[in-house]
Design an enzyme around this catalytic site. Structure first.
Site, mmCIF file in Angstrom:
data_model
loop_
_atom_site.group_PDB
_atom_site.id
_atom_site.type_symbol
_atom_site.label_atom_id
_atom_site.label_comp_id
_atom_site.label_asym_id
_atom_site.label_seq_id
_atom_site.Cartn_x
_atom_site.Cartn_y
_atom_site.Cartn_z
ATOM 1 C CE1 TYR A 103 -4.059 -1.722 -0.455
ATOM 2 C CE2 TYR A 103 -3.019 -3.292 1.018
ATOM 3 C CZ TYR A 103 -4.009 -2.977 0.112
ATOM 4 O OH TYR A 103 -4.939 -3.924 -0.246
ATOM 5 N NE ARG A 111 -0.650 -0.280 -6.165
ATOM 6 C CZ ARG A 111 0.499 -0.994 -6.275
ATOM 7 N NH1 ARG A 111 0.804 -1.932 -5.419
ATOM 8 N NH2 ARG A 111 1.338 -0.763 -7.252
ATOM 9 C CD GLN A 115 -16.058 -1.929 -8.056
ATOM 10 O OE1 GLN A 115 -15.757 -3.101 -7.882
ATOM 11 N NE2 GLN A 115 -16.471 -1.479 -9.222
ATOM 12 C CG ASN A 116 -11.311 3.311 -8.738
ATOM 13 O OD1 ASN A 116 -11.394 2.086 -8.869
ATOM 14 N ND2 ASN A 116 -11.453 4.138 -9.742
ATOM 15 C CB THR A 135 -16.017 -1.849 -12.528
ATOM 16 O OG1 THR A 135 -16.080 -3.060 -11.752
ATOM 17 C CG2 THR A 135 -17.413 -1.425 -12.921
ATOM 18 C CB SER A 136 -13.709 -6.654 -14.457
ATOM 19 O OG SER A 136 -13.467 -6.827 -13.077
ATOM 20 C CG HIS A 182 -13.693 -1.973 -2.689
ATOM 21 N ND1 HIS A 182 -13.496 -2.462 -3.949
ATOM 22 C CD2 HIS A 182 -14.837 -2.555 -2.235
ATOM 23 C CE1 HIS A 182 -14.482 -3.300 -4.265
ATOM 24 N NE2 HIS A 182 -15.313 -3.366 -3.247
HETATM 25 P P1 OAD Z 1 -10.629 -4.629 -12.697
HETATM 26 O O1 OAD Z 1 -9.157 -4.542 -12.904
HETATM 27 O O2 OAD Z 1 -11.227 -5.942 -12.344
HETATM 28 O O3 OAD Z 1 -11.371 -4.127 -14.006
HETATM 29 C C1 OAD Z 1 -10.961 -2.955 -14.677
HETATM 30 C C2 OAD Z 1 -11.896 -2.673 -15.808
HETATM 31 O O4 OAD Z 1 -11.494 -1.430 -16.390
HETATM 32 C C3 OAD Z 1 -11.903 -3.717 -16.939
HETATM 33 O O5 OAD Z 1 -13.219 -4.011 -17.323
HETATM 34 C C4 OAD Z 1 -11.142 -2.994 -18.063
HETATM 35 O O6 OAD Z 1 -11.570 -3.373 -19.359
HETATM 36 C C5 OAD Z 1 -11.515 -1.550 -17.789
HETATM 37 N N1 OAD Z 1 -10.576 -0.543 -18.329
HETATM 38 C C6 OAD Z 1 -9.254 -0.648 -18.565
HETATM 39 N N2 OAD Z 1 -8.771 0.524 -19.024
HETATM 40 C C7 OAD Z 1 -9.822 1.384 -19.067
HETATM 41 C C8 OAD Z 1 -9.976 2.763 -19.445
HETATM 42 N N3 OAD Z 1 -8.946 3.500 -19.867
HETATM 43 N N4 OAD Z 1 -11.208 3.314 -19.343
HETATM 44 C C9 OAD Z 1 -12.271 2.586 -18.900
HETATM 45 N N5 OAD Z 1 -12.187 1.297 -18.553
HETATM 46 C C10 OAD Z 1 -10.975 0.698 -18.619
HETATM 47 O O7 OAD Z 1 -10.981 -3.496 -11.612
HETATM 48 P P2 OAD Z 1 -12.299 -3.341 -10.714
HETATM 49 O O8 OAD Z 1 -13.507 -3.849 -11.411
HETATM 50 O O9 OAD Z 1 -12.309 -1.942 -10.248
HETATM 51 O O10 OAD Z 1 -10.642 -4.425 -4.622
HETATM 52 O O11 OAD Z 1 -11.953 -4.294 -9.505
HETATM 53 C C11 OAD Z 1 -12.832 -4.344 -8.420
HETATM 54 C C12 OAD Z 1 -12.071 -4.594 -7.138
HETATM 55 O O12 OAD Z 1 -11.222 -5.721 -7.303
HETATM 56 C C13 OAD Z 1 -11.114 -3.477 -6.770
HETATM 57 O O13 OAD Z 1 -11.744 -2.433 -6.072
HETATM 58 C C14 OAD Z 1 -10.094 -4.166 -5.917
HETATM 59 C C15 OAD Z 1 -9.913 -5.428 -6.738
HETATM 60 O O14 OAD Z 1 -9.510 -6.548 -6.055
HETATM 61 C C16 OAD Z 1 -9.816 -4.524 -3.561
HETATM 62 O O15 OAD Z 1 -8.607 -4.426 -3.628
HETATM 63 C C17 OAD Z 1 -10.518 -4.780 -2.275
#
Ligand code: OAD
Length: 231
Positions: free
Chosen positions: A53, A56, A86-87, A173-174, A104
């Site tokens: 962290y 980060r 979630q960021n 977000t994925s 988060h």
């Molecule tokens: P992910 O890394 O799972 O997903 C990121 C998403 O962003 C994917 O769908 C990509 O296609 C998309 N992406 C990439 N570049 C992009 C851009 N320039 N513009 C828009 N979209 C883009 O991240 P999260 O879904 O945020 O939790 O993950 C959720 C949680 O999982 C996080 O908060 C974290 C992680 O483990 C903890 O650490 C507790």
């Protein structure tokens, strides 16, 4: 004013230079989730977690909000914008958005690992935490992050917001991590739902308008759709 609720994930900050988690080269390819983002990892090797962290935070301090964050903040002129992110970065705040729920947790905060879980703010010139850094009551400080396996204290408030949204926007977000990914199910039936992401994302509804672009370009297109004057 119409209420737009926006759910953001790591992709929102990707163009600011902050790594996503699950893309190729993402954080979870470089670090084991179990080691750095679970209570078990913390108990096993707290120094590793603190280092993760600290790194980060260093990355965040070198980052700036991107055009997507700024466009979202500007939308407040026409809409009541509520962001559920979630960021753990503070780029929505830096861009000027007013209402942000951090599902988060927050990178620039730490909290006591003892009872009461008192929260403390870090500053850019003193952002690292180390073993032996304690709260005034003598408990080790830990990142103010919701780890896997921990409760998500803000989820009820987030559900309440999605419930009363006139428009829902999902960005970068994925949709793989719950309960955040389940929030979409609380949208009122029939409201417009927009999804901005350069990749295909699985969502449990067909009633969705996909803008298959990065956050900056996607937000530009969304503003046109919502008929906001260009800035
Ligand atoms: P992910 O890394 O799972 O997903 C990121 C998403 O962003 C994917 O769908 C990509 O296609 C998309 N992406 C990439 N570049 C992009 C851009 N320039 N513009 C828009 N979209 C883009 O991240 P999260 O879904 O945020 O939790 O993950 C959720 C949680 O999982 C996080 O908060 C974290 C992680 O483990 C903890 O650490 C507790």
């Amino acid at each position: 004013m119409k209420k737009i609720v926006v759910l953001t994930g790591a992709g929102m900050s990707a163009e600011s230079g902050i790594n996503t988690f699950r893309d190729a080269g993402g954080l979870w390819e470089q670090h084991r989730v179990q080691d750095v983002a679970t209570p078990e990892g913390w108990h096993r090797n707290p120094q590793l977690v603190l280092d993760f962290y600290n790194e980060r935070r260093k990355q965040l301090l070198a980052a700036k909000p991107n055009a997507g964050h700024i466009a979202l903040a500007e939308l407040e002129k026409q809409y009541d914008i509520r962001i559920i992110t979630q960021n753990v970065d503070n780029l929505h705040e830096q861009a000027g958005s007013s209402h942000i729920i951090h599902l988060h947790g927050e990178l620039m905060k730490v909290r006591s690992s003892g009872p009461g879980e008192e929260v403390f703010k870090l500053t850019p010139d003193n952002y690292e935490t180390h073993l032996g850094d304690k709260c005034p009551k003598g408990y080790q400080l830990r990142p103010h992050i919701v780890w896997f396996g921990e409760a998500v204290p803000e989820i009820e408030q987030a559900i309440g917001l999605v419930n009363i949204a006139d428009i829902l926007v999902i960005i970068g977000t994925s949709m793989q991590v719950y309960p955040a990914a389940g929030l979409i199910n609380y949208a009122k039936p029939g409201i417009p739902i927009y999804l901005i992401d350069p990749q295909d994302v699985n969502v449990p509804t067909k009633n969705i308008l996909v803008i298959k672009k990065r956050a900056s370009e996607g937000m530009k297109e969304l503003k046109e759709i919502l008929d906001c004057p260009a800035t």
